[in-house]
Design a protein around this motif. Structure first.
Motif, short mmCIF file in Angstrom:
data_model
loop_
_atom_site.label_atom_id
_atom_site.label_comp_id
_atom_site.label_asym_id
_atom_site.label_seq_id
_atom_site.Cartn_x
_atom_site.Cartn_y
_atom_site.Cartn_z
N LEU A 23 0.82 -1.21 0.00
CA LEU A 23 0.00 0.00 0.00
C LEU A 23 0.85 1.26 0.00
CD1 LEU A 23 -3.07 -0.45 2.36
CD2 LEU A 23 -3.01 -0.04 -0.09
N LYS A 26 2.51 1.85 -3.27
CA LYS A 26 1.59 2.35 -4.29
C LYS A 26 1.26 3.82 -4.05
CE LYS A 26 -1.21 1.87 -7.76
NZ LYS A 26 -0.67 2.45 -8.98
N LEU A 27 1.01 4.15 -2.79
CA LEU A 27 0.70 5.55 -2.47
C LEU A 27 1.86 6.45 -2.85
CD1 LEU A 27 -0.93 5.12 1.06
CD2 LEU A 27 -2.06 6.07 -0.94
N LYS A 131 -2.38 4.64 10.77
CA LYS A 131 -2.76 3.72 9.70
C LYS A 131 -4.26 3.50 9.74
CE LYS A 131 1.30 0.82 9.20
NZ LYS A 131 1.78 -0.56 9.33
N PRO A 132 -4.90 3.21 8.61
CA PRO A 132 -4.29 3.10 7.30
C PRO A 132 -3.94 4.47 6.72
CG PRO A 132 -6.65 2.67 7.16
CD PRO A 132 -6.33 2.85 8.60
N VAL A 133 -2.73 4.53 6.16
CA VAL A 133 -2.24 5.78 5.59
C VAL A 133 -3.02 6.11 4.32
CG1 VAL A 133 -0.20 6.93 4.65
CG2 VAL A 133 0.04 5.39 6.59
N GLN A 134 -3.38 7.37 4.16
CA GLN A 134 -4.16 7.82 3.02
C GLN A 134 -3.28 8.64 2.07
OE1 GLN A 134 -7.83 7.19 3.29
NE2 GLN A 134 -6.78 5.84 4.71
N LEU A 135 -3.82 8.84 0.88
CA LEU A 135 -3.13 9.67 -0.10
C LEU A 135 -2.96 11.09 0.44
CD1 LEU A 135 -1.88 9.21 -2.85
CD2 LEU A 135 -4.02 9.92 -3.90
N GLN B 26 -12.05 2.29 3.62
CA GLN B 26 -10.65 2.06 3.26
C GLN B 26 -10.57 1.25 1.95
OE1 GLN B 26 -7.91 3.33 4.08
NE2 GLN B 26 -6.45 1.93 3.15
N LEU B 33 -6.77 3.58 -5.94
CA LEU B 33 -5.34 3.51 -6.28
C LEU B 33 -5.09 2.69 -7.55
CD1 LEU B 33 -3.65 3.04 -2.80
CD2 LEU B 33 -3.42 4.99 -4.32
N PHE B 41 -4.25 -3.98 -9.35
CA PHE B 41 -3.87 -3.65 -7.97
C PHE B 41 -4.84 -4.22 -6.95
CE2 PHE B 41 -1.56 -1.53 -4.79
CZ PHE B 41 -2.44 -0.90 -3.92
N SER B 87 -6.06 -2.11 6.96
CA SER B 87 -5.44 -1.56 5.74
C SER B 87 -6.24 -1.85 4.49
CB SER B 87 -4.03 -2.11 5.57
OG SER B 87 -3.21 -1.66 6.63
#
Lengths: 183, 162
Positions: A23, A26-27, A131-135, B26, B33, B41, B87
């Protein structure tokens, strides 16, 4: 993709979770950063040339902007809680290193523990992401990277309180999480 | 149009999962993405999650079956699963993990078993829906590739975009 950046910033991501690594990678790539992702602090230290090599090698591979051929790391983003050395341990080692101390470090954690957040920020972490980390979190990285490149030293306090704000919000559950060994 | 139908099915499936609380927002971030540089993905992340979760549940079952239960190990595994559920947006699995960790305050083996069963239950439900999701994504992908080939060979026509 055509985002006009001068040179690509290189971010080193450290997380023992395979999914979280995928993740964050990708971010970061979506934001046009070059990414190296490793699954432990010791691998990160190895990559950074800190694992025993610091004394022996006067020209560590990560160092200067002038050495175009060598690996340059512009930022480190690390999970806090990992087996073995933690993200906090990594942060301390970076800040104690003559060569690496100016590399901005960002900590990520699934746990909203104010004392943990404060400790990391006091030790020199630029940001603490829940977390979860966002854009939207990753978008906050650019000023720190630009600052690093320009070698300025202005304090930037705008975004450091994310964890604290979340802590005060009523719909966030605070986990009673006493520091334990993650095996 | 087969492609439109497949896309509608996928959308309906995902919406129903949101509605049931099986997924949370989420997951939408993960879908967002996915792009042309990485068109698989979502499937990759979902597959990673299921492989990882399956492994963790096997370890949990194994550890819980031992006479001398190592609570730290159990907690560490559930912590991992809670993290990956969070996540990927696996909302109910995440909640079941949180319940398990609360059950660990009172080290009652029966409560552990109950909480573990709940995690498994939620996970198997999710996995089943994820399997359908992956199949749909793969069929959509195959359909799009086929359509692109057709366009390239015969020219003209409009390619449906997201």
């Amino acid at each position: 993709m055509g985002m006009a950046t001068e040179a690509q910033f290189h971010v080193l991501a450290v997380d023992d979770s395979l999914i979280d690594r995928k993740l964050i990678e990708k971010l970061l790539k979506t934001s046009s950063y070059q990414v190296t992702a490793v699954d432990s602090v010791s691998k990160a230290l190895e990559f950074l040339g800190l694992l025993g090599a610091e004394q022996k090698d006067p020209n560590p591979p990560f160092v200067s902007q002038n050495r175009n051929q060598e690996i340059e790391v512009n930022m480190i983003i690390t999970d806090y809680c990992m087996p073995g050395l933690t993200g906090y341990d990594l942060l301390r080692k970076i800040k104690e290193s003559t060569y690496l101390k100016d590399i901005p470090v960002v900590i990520m954690s699934s746990e909203n523990v104010p004392s943990r957040i404060n400790r990391c920020l006091e030790e020199g972490a630029e940001e603490f992401f829940l977390k979860p980390v966002q854009l939207s979190d990753v978008n906050k990285l650019r000023p720190h990277l630009m600052k690093g490149k320009a070698k300025e030293d202005e304090p930037n306090n705008n975004n450091k309180r994310k964890g604290m704000e979340e802590c005060l919000s009523p719909d966030r559950t605070r986990t009673r999480y006493s520091d334990m060994e993650v095996i | 149009m087969a492609l439109a139908r497949l896309r509608a099915d996928l959308e309906n499936l995902v919406q129903s999962m949101y509605k049931e609380g099986v997924l949370d927002n989420q997951f939408a971030q993960i879908q967002a993405l996915q792009d042309e540089s990485n068109p698989k993905f979502v499937v990759e992340v979902v597959t990673l999650f299921c492989d990882d979760a399956g492994r963790i549940l096997r370890e949990l079952t194994n550890h819980l079956s031992q006479s001398d239960v190592d609570h730290y190990k159990l907690d560490a595994y559930v912590h991992q699963l809670k993290g990956s559920s969070s996540s990927i947006g696996a909302h109910r699995v995440k909640l079941a993990c949180a319940d398990f960790r609360q059950a660990s305050d009172n080290k009652n083996k029966d409560r552990f078993q109950e909480a573990l069963d709940r995690i498994k239950c939620e996970y198997y439900l999710l996995r089943s829906k994820f399997q359908t999701l992956v199949e749909l994504e793969q069929r959509i992908s195959a359909c799009e590739t086929n359509q692109q080939l057709q366009n390239a060979m015969y020219g003209g026509g409009s390619t449906q975009r997201f």
